[in-house]
Motif scaffolding. Structure first.
Motif, PDB file in Angstrom:
ATOM      1  N   THR A   1      37.427  43.545  28.204  1.00 14.25           N
ATOM      2  CA  THR A   1      36.887  44.236  29.382  1.00 14.25           C
ATOM      3  C   THR A   1      37.869  45.356  29.700  1.00 14.25           C
TER       4      THR A   1
ATOM      5  N   GLU B   1      41.984  39.738  38.994  1.00 12.30           N
ATOM      6  CA  GLU B   1      42.270  38.287  38.944  1.00 12.30           C
ATOM      7  C   GLU B   1      40.974  37.476  39.008  1.00 12.30           C
TER       8      GLU B   1
ATOM      9  N   TRP C   1      37.986  38.553  38.142  1.00 13.01           N
ATOM     10  CA  TRP C   1      37.225  38.800  36.913  1.00 13.01           C
ATOM     11  C   TRP C   1      37.666  37.811  35.813  1.00 13.01           C
ATOM     12  N   GLU C   2      38.972  37.667  35.667  1.00  9.43           N
ATOM     13  CA  GLU C   2      39.476  36.771  34.615  1.00  9.43           C
ATOM     14  C   GLU C   2      39.094  35.317  34.913  1.00  9.43           C
ATOM     15  N   LYS C   3      39.133  34.961  36.180  1.00 11.61           N
ATOM     16  CA  LYS C   3      38.787  33.591  36.583  1.00 11.61           C
ATOM     17  C   LYS C   3      37.318  33.287  36.280  1.00 11.61           C
TER      18      LYS C   3
ATOM     19  N   CYS D   1      37.944  36.388  30.636  1.00 13.30           N
ATOM     20  CA  CYS D   1      38.428  37.543  29.864  1.00 13.30           C
ATOM     21  C   CYS D   1      39.332  38.393  30.748  1.00 13.30           C
ATOM     22  N   ARG D   2      40.517  38.695  30.233  1.00  9.39           N
ATOM     23  CA  ARG D   2      41.444  39.508  31.029  1.00  9.39           C
ATOM     24  C   ARG D   2      40.933  40.944  31.114  1.00  9.39           C
TER      25      ARG D   2
ATOM     26  N   SER E   1      41.555  44.698  31.179  1.00 12.80           N
ATOM     27  CA  SER E   1      42.608  45.642  30.781  1.00 12.80           C
ATOM     28  C   SER E   1      42.326  47.000  31.405  1.00 12.80           C
TER      29      SER E   1
END
Length: 554
Positions: A329, A342, A344-346, A350-351, A353
């Motif tokens: 992403t 934070e 979004w990743e949860k 997907c982390r 960037s």
């Protein structure tokens, strides 16, 4: 290039320090390579209808031949004015095959904005979706446009297209009446083009292929002249960072408009270089349509910007869309807020960037690694073959941690502004692109944006950066969106004013003030709070602080 490039040692494995822009002489050469290599693979899809790389090759050739048959010559300018539709890549590559300079145009432009761009760029042909043709009619007499190709939202969608067009025209009444003369339909242009061939012409690394207009968020919109070399270099730089994570045939979801430089280079060119299957979303503000594509495809790569990520995360159906294939992403266009990244990743696993760039750099300058080592709150490291420095107000290059203007050197930096030598010399100084953004670099070569020069608020001699204020407010559970500006104040010169869109109707001014007192130093605390139902945004969803500032003046 400066000798010190501390970021190189922290590059992810497999990412080269430099790329070779001489790999291709022109974008046409690059495209021909993709068309041949991935001939039978899906290239672009829109509303369920897909075309292969081979089909895109044939249709774009027919389109280019049609343009030549109408008397257009290499170096002439053609405006492409449409949202994300299959017509875009066909017209884009067709125009380049004919040697024309593409002038990407936001379809939501007012007649006044269209007139500025078309007369400034000396546009002589246009491809326009009928929905926006009534605006063109108002200003066509003030332009040099002789060739008008109209299209409809559903034109390339087969049988489904008739239903789409019926809904758009008759149900939603989205096509105002217009009476432009001598227009030709997009499909007719493709059909007629089969009878002609594209004439030979010369093109090289230094040939301008795009007039990409700046967002105009800091003043009048200017045409950045982007060359074959600029676009090839940035495509290769992005491919070097993302390439091995995007297997051939992987699905790349593109909600950002291809007429915007971020999506044009990242989603269109760089994903083609990987043989990806680009799924286009026609209207990114229609969140259910974005979520639907997540559910219908194994999306591997998703590009967006903070406001879109935030809106999706706050939509009730998003969390159940399925993200097991999502590997990358990338956020650009505006600062990605830590609270949004934070969450979004949860939700997706997907982390996110964050990258950074501007129209004048084709656009990507820095990007966060996508191997899991991305640093939240930073814009990452300079891409291959790119040098970045921080220049202080005293004209000296700042050490690690020092704050100043971000300046860029690299093969992706534009040739200059079209017909604006005065603006060009202000922006490119001694070979460095002066971005107008304030930032700093840490010891590992990761960069951080503090703010736009022009957005900075000066409170009693202290610099206050709206990004910081908005980033803190984004973590408040009852705030959906916010924007911070400076307003005049007799005592302190300026004070901070914030505009807030509530997520929870119970939110009060007192709650915000208490929260701000807890989380920021005295001079940064907003003195004025105004609640709004929505905030003004650019075509790609970037919050326009300038409009909020201008409201106060009028």
């Amino acid at each position: 290039m400066a000798e010190e490039r501390p970021w190189i040692k922290n590059y992810p494995s497999g990412v080269p320090a430099n790329i070779d822009p001489n790999q291709y002489n022109t974008i046409n050469e690059f495209a021909a390579d993709c068309f041949k290599k991935y001939k039978n693979q899906k290239a672009f899809e829109c509303m369920g209808k897909a075309i292969t790389y081979g089909e895109l090759d044939k249709m774009s050739t027919n389109f280019g031949a049609y343009l030549h048959s109408r008397g257009l010559e290499p170096g002439d300018k053609i405006a492409l004015m449409m949202p994300n539709l299959l017509q875009f890549p066909i017209a884009f590559f067709g125009a380049l095959k004919a040697g024309l300079i593409v002038v990407n145009t936001n379809p939501l432009y007012t007649a006044r904005e269209m007139k500025h761009q078309f007369t400034d760029s000396k546009v002589s042909a246009i491809v326009i979706v009928e929905n926006f043709a009534s605006n063109l009619e108002k200003i066509i007499g003030d332009t040099n446009i002789k060739t008008i190709i109209t299209t409809t939202i559903g034109e390339m969608l087969g049988m489904k297209g008739h239903i789409v067009n019926f809904v758009v025209k008759s149900v939603k009444k989205m096509v105002p009446k217009f009476e432009l003369q001598n227009t030709v339909k997009f499909k007719d242009a493709l059909s007629q083009g089969k009878k002609f061939v594209i004439k030979d012409f010369n093109s090289d690394h230094d040939t301008v292929i795009l007039h990409q207009y700046t967002g105009g968020t800091t003043g009048v919109s200017k045409g950045a002249m982007l060359t074959n070399k600029n676009m090839i270099a940035n495509m290769l730089q992005i491919k070097a960072w993302l390439g091995e994570h995007v297997p051939e045939g992987a699905v790349s979801l593109s909600p950002l408009p291809l007429y915007h430089i971020f999506a044009c280079t990242v989603n269109c060119l760089s994903m083609m270089a990987c043989g990806a299957h680009n799924v286009l979303v026609t209207n990114a503000r229609d969140l259910p349509s974005v979520i639907k594509e997540f559910k219908n495809h194994d999306v591997a790569l998703f590009t967006g910007l903070n406001t879109l990520f935030n809106a999706l995360l706050n939509h009730k159906d998003f969390a159940s869309a399925g993200f097991e294939h999502l590997k990358i992403t990338v956020g650009g266009g505006m600062a990605v807020q830590t609270a949004v990244a934070e969450k979004w990743e949860k939700v997706t696993g997907c982390r996110l960037s964050e990258g950074y760039g501007m129209t004048e750099s084709s656009p990507v300058v820095t990007i966060n690694p996508i191997d899991g080592t991305a640093r939240l709150g930073t814009i990452g490291m300079p891409v291959s073959s790119t040098d970045v420095r921080i220049l202080g107000e005293d004209g000296t290059v700042q050490p690690v941690g020092g704050i100043g203007e971000i300046q860029v050197q690299g093969p992706q930096v534009m040739k200059g502004y079209y017909n604006r030598p005065d603006e060009t010399v202000k922006t490119i100084v001694d070979g460095w692109l002066c971005t107008g953004d304030i930032g700093s670099m840490d010891e590992d070569g990761f960069f951080r944006i503090v703010d736009r020069k022009k957005d900075m608020i000066l409170v009693s001699g202290f610099n206050v950066y709206p990004n910081e204020i908005e980033g803190i407010l984004a973590a408040h559970p009852k705030i959906l969106e916010s924007a911070a500006i400076g307003i005049p104040d007799e005592k302190s010169g300026e004070v901070v004013k914030i505009f807030v869109v509530k997520k929870d109707k119970s939110l009060t001014e007192d709650e915000i003030k208490a929260y701000c007192r807890e989380n920021m130093t005295g001079y940064k605390i907003p003195k004025v709070i105004e609640f709004r139902d929505e905030l003004p945004k650019s075509n790609v969803g970037k919050i326009l602080r300038r409009e909020l500032r201008d409201e106060k003046k009028s």
